[in-house]
Design a protein around this motif. Structure first.
Motif, short mmCIF file in Angstrom:
data_model
loop_
_atom_site.label_atom_id
_atom_site.label_comp_id
_atom_site.label_asym_id
_atom_site.label_seq_id
_atom_site.Cartn_x
_atom_site.Cartn_y
_atom_site.Cartn_z
N SER A 1 13.33 -42.31 -10.88
CA SER A 1 13.54 -43.13 -9.68
C SER A 1 12.24 -43.33 -8.91
O SER A 1 11.99 -44.41 -8.38
CB SER A 1 14.59 -42.48 -8.78
OG SER A 1 14.22 -41.16 -8.44
N THR A 2 11.41 -42.31 -8.88
CA THR A 2 10.13 -42.42 -8.18
C THR A 2 9.22 -43.43 -8.87
O THR A 2 8.60 -44.27 -8.20
CB THR A 2 9.44 -41.04 -8.11
OG1 THR A 2 10.35 -40.13 -7.49
CG2 THR A 2 8.16 -41.10 -7.32
N PHE A 3 9.18 -43.37 -10.20
CA PHE A 3 8.39 -44.37 -10.94
C PHE A 3 8.91 -45.77 -10.69
O PHE A 3 8.15 -46.70 -10.45
CB PHE A 3 8.42 -44.07 -12.44
CG PHE A 3 7.51 -42.95 -12.86
CD1 PHE A 3 6.13 -43.10 -12.80
CD2 PHE A 3 8.02 -41.75 -13.31
CE1 PHE A 3 5.28 -42.07 -13.20
CE2 PHE A 3 7.19 -40.71 -13.71
CZ PHE A 3 5.81 -40.87 -13.65
N LEU B 1 8.63 -51.33 -8.68
CA LEU B 1 9.16 -52.47 -7.93
C LEU B 1 8.20 -52.86 -6.80
O LEU B 1 8.02 -54.04 -6.52
CB LEU B 1 10.56 -52.17 -7.38
CG LEU B 1 11.21 -53.31 -6.58
CD1 LEU B 1 11.21 -54.63 -7.37
CD2 LEU B 1 12.63 -52.95 -6.16
N ASP B 2 7.57 -51.87 -6.18
CA ASP B 2 6.55 -52.18 -5.17
C ASP B 2 5.48 -53.09 -5.76
O ASP B 2 5.05 -54.05 -5.13
CB ASP B 2 5.85 -50.89 -4.69
CG ASP B 2 6.69 -50.13 -3.69
OD1 ASP B 2 7.71 -50.68 -3.23
OD2 ASP B 2 6.34 -48.97 -3.38
N HIS C 1 6.97 -53.37 -14.27
CA HIS C 1 8.04 -52.39 -14.51
C HIS C 1 7.73 -51.62 -15.78
O HIS C 1 8.44 -51.70 -16.79
CB HIS C 1 9.39 -53.09 -14.58
CG HIS C 1 9.79 -53.73 -13.29
ND1 HIS C 1 10.25 -53.01 -12.22
CD2 HIS C 1 9.73 -55.01 -12.87
CE1 HIS C 1 10.50 -53.82 -11.20
NE2 HIS C 1 10.18 -55.05 -11.57
N LEU C 2 6.67 -50.84 -15.67
CA LEU C 2 6.07 -50.16 -16.82
C LEU C 2 7.05 -49.30 -17.62
O LEU C 2 7.01 -49.27 -18.84
CB LEU C 2 4.92 -49.30 -16.30
CG LEU C 2 3.74 -49.08 -17.23
CD1 LEU C 2 3.14 -50.42 -17.63
CD2 LEU C 2 2.68 -48.22 -16.54
N SER C 3 7.92 -48.59 -16.91
CA SER C 3 8.83 -47.68 -17.62
C SER C 3 9.88 -48.45 -18.40
O SER C 3 10.48 -47.93 -19.34
CB SER C 3 9.49 -46.72 -16.63
OG SER C 3 10.36 -47.42 -15.75
N GLN C 4 10.12 -49.69 -18.01
CA GLN C 4 11.23 -50.45 -18.60
C GLN C 4 10.78 -51.52 -19.57
O GLN C 4 11.53 -51.93 -20.45
CB GLN C 4 12.04 -51.14 -17.48
CG GLN C 4 12.51 -50.17 -16.42
CD GLN C 4 13.38 -49.08 -17.01
OE1 GLN C 4 14.39 -49.35 -17.63
NE2 GLN C 4 12.95 -47.83 -16.84
N VAL C 5 9.55 -51.99 -19.39
CA VAL C 5 9.18 -53.26 -20.04
C VAL C 5 9.17 -53.16 -21.55
O VAL C 5 9.67 -54.04 -22.24
CB VAL C 5 7.84 -53.79 -19.48
CG1 VAL C 5 6.69 -52.86 -19.79
CG2 VAL C 5 7.55 -55.17 -20.02
N ASP D 1 11.94 -39.00 -5.07
CA ASP D 1 11.26 -37.89 -4.42
C ASP D 1 10.07 -38.40 -3.62
O ASP D 1 9.14 -38.97 -4.18
CB ASP D 1 10.79 -36.90 -5.50
CG ASP D 1 10.43 -35.56 -4.90
OD1 ASP D 1 9.94 -35.55 -3.76
OD2 ASP D 1 10.65 -34.53 -5.57
N PRO D 2 10.09 -38.23 -2.32
CA PRO D 2 8.98 -38.76 -1.51
C PRO D 2 7.65 -38.07 -1.81
O PRO D 2 6.58 -38.61 -1.53
CB PRO D 2 9.42 -38.49 -0.07
CG PRO D 2 10.43 -37.41 -0.15
CD PRO D 2 11.06 -37.50 -1.51
N ASP D 3 7.70 -36.86 -2.37
CA ASP D 3 6.46 -36.13 -2.65
C ASP D 3 5.73 -36.64 -3.89
O ASP D 3 4.58 -36.31 -4.10
CB ASP D 3 6.76 -34.62 -2.89
CG ASP D 3 7.59 -34.02 -1.80
OD1 ASP D 3 7.52 -34.55 -0.67
OD2 ASP D 3 8.33 -33.07 -2.06
N GLU D 4 6.46 -37.38 -4.73
CA GLU D 4 5.85 -37.71 -6.03
C GLU D 4 5.19 -39.06 -6.03
O GLU D 4 5.51 -39.91 -5.25
CB GLU D 4 6.92 -37.63 -7.12
CG GLU D 4 7.18 -36.18 -7.53
CD GLU D 4 8.37 -36.07 -8.47
OE1 GLU D 4 8.45 -36.87 -9.41
OE2 GLU D 4 9.20 -35.19 -8.26
#
Ligand SMILES: [Zn+2]
Lengths: 216, 123
Positions: A60-62, A67-68, A183-187, B120-123
């Motif tokens: 989710s973080t990636f 998306l940013d 979208h590197l993880s998905q592309v 996770d906001p830290d990552e």
């Protein structure tokens, strides 16, 4: 023109790039603001990068960062709706519609782009599309934005006929590709699936939308 | 993640035994399986943040990948096909199996704290 605001509502980070990046780029070129309301973080995605760099807990973080980056490429604003990947169809439709209606109204949307419920393959796509249609239905007819719906399922044209809105987005292809590649993880996973199928790749160069007609 | 080192994973499984832990267990072949191949079926299941206490658990090699079983009071937690692992900075044991294209097929994760529902906001 000055009062237009296009609001794109899909469930996953990358839906906007695969499904509507050319159309978004076209609107942005015309100076029309575009906001992406992204339903989830795509945290249950199966693609973890190629080679694998994410895991279920870091994905989710990636995807948020990806998306940013895509949003930067497309010059749009992003807001998250806070739902969980894969679970949208189990949320109460009325609650979601209320939530979306408030968002659509506060943004002053003049056009809303979403998935065509029932023709969008992923259950999250179908459920989000249905909630958007319901949200707009509850807005008084004079204030309603247009609703454009993206259909994905194989053979949908046989059932739905030709879409009302068709953009040849080749002038914006580079921009669309840059957004997709963000979208590197998905592309690799998605493009890998598509690459073998010329028809699917060609399909990305035209963006088609069905408009929703409300009874009253 | 990196390829499973059986002894390290077994030690971690032993460490969590007898404690209240949270489990993420999942298997999937993706929401697009039957879209790209008409003959394929979409199957999948996940449970996130199941709170269990297991008596003991074991990781078994199948030559190439591994099976993991955790014995709980009234039943079992089971996963087959895990091949990669990581003990992350939150001291959680993350295990997963991926296909040739790197797509996740199965995951089993054990943690003493609930798994998050947000980035996770830290990552
Ligand atoms: Zn999607």
């Amino acid at each position: 023109m000055s009062n237009q605001h296009v609001v794109v509502i899909f469930p996953h980070p990358d839906d906007e790039s695969f499904g509507a990046a050319g159309t978004i780029a076209k609107f942005r070129e015309e100076g029309i603001p575009v906001t992406y309301l992204c339903g989830t973080l795509g945290e249950m995605g199966r693609n973890m990068g190629s080679p694998v760099f994410a895991n279920r807990e870091t994905l989710s973080t990636f995807r948020k960062k990806e998306l940013d980056e895509a949003a930067k490429q497309l010059d749009i604003n992003v807001e998250y709706l806070g739902y969980r990947d894969k679970t949208i169809e189990f949320e109460p439709l009325e609650q979601m519609a209320d939530h979306l209606k408030a968002k659509i109204e506060s943004l002053g949307a003049t056009t809303v782009i979403t998935h065509y419920p029932g023709f969008a393959v992923h259950p999250d796509h179908d459920a989000m599309g249905a909630a958007v249609v319901e949200a707009v239905r509850q807005i008084s007819p004079s204030a309603r934005p247009d609703v454009w719906m993206h259909a994905i399922s194989n053979g949908h044209e046989d059932q739905l006929g030709s879409p009302e809105v068709v953009f040849d987005i080749r002038p914006y292809w580079e921009k669309k590709l840059a957004a997709i590649k963000a979208h590197l993880s998905q592309v690799d996973g998605m493009m890998g699936l598509i690459q073998g199928q010329e028809e699917q790749l060609e399909r990305l160069k035209t963006e088609r939308f069905y408009t929703y007609t409300f009874e009253s | 993640m990196k390829p499973i080192e059986q002894a390290k994973v077994q030690a971690k499984i032993d460490e969590f035994a007898g404690k209240d832990v949270y489990i993420h267990l999942e298997t999937t072949n993706g929401a697009y399986a039957s879209h790209f191949d008409e003959g394929a079926y979409n199957v999948g299941a996940f449970i996130r943040n199941a709170k269990v206490k297991y008596q003991h658990g074991k990781i078994v090699s199948t030559g190439g990948s591994y099976r993991v079983g955790l014995k709980i009071d009234l039943g079992w937690v089971y996963a087959e096909g895990v091949s990669d692992f990581e003990v992350d900075e939150k001291d959680r044991l993350l295990m997963a199996g991926h296909d040739r294209e790197g797509r996740l097929m199965v995951a089993l994760e054990i943690s003493e704290t609930p798994f998050s529902h947000e980035a996770d906001p830290d990552e």
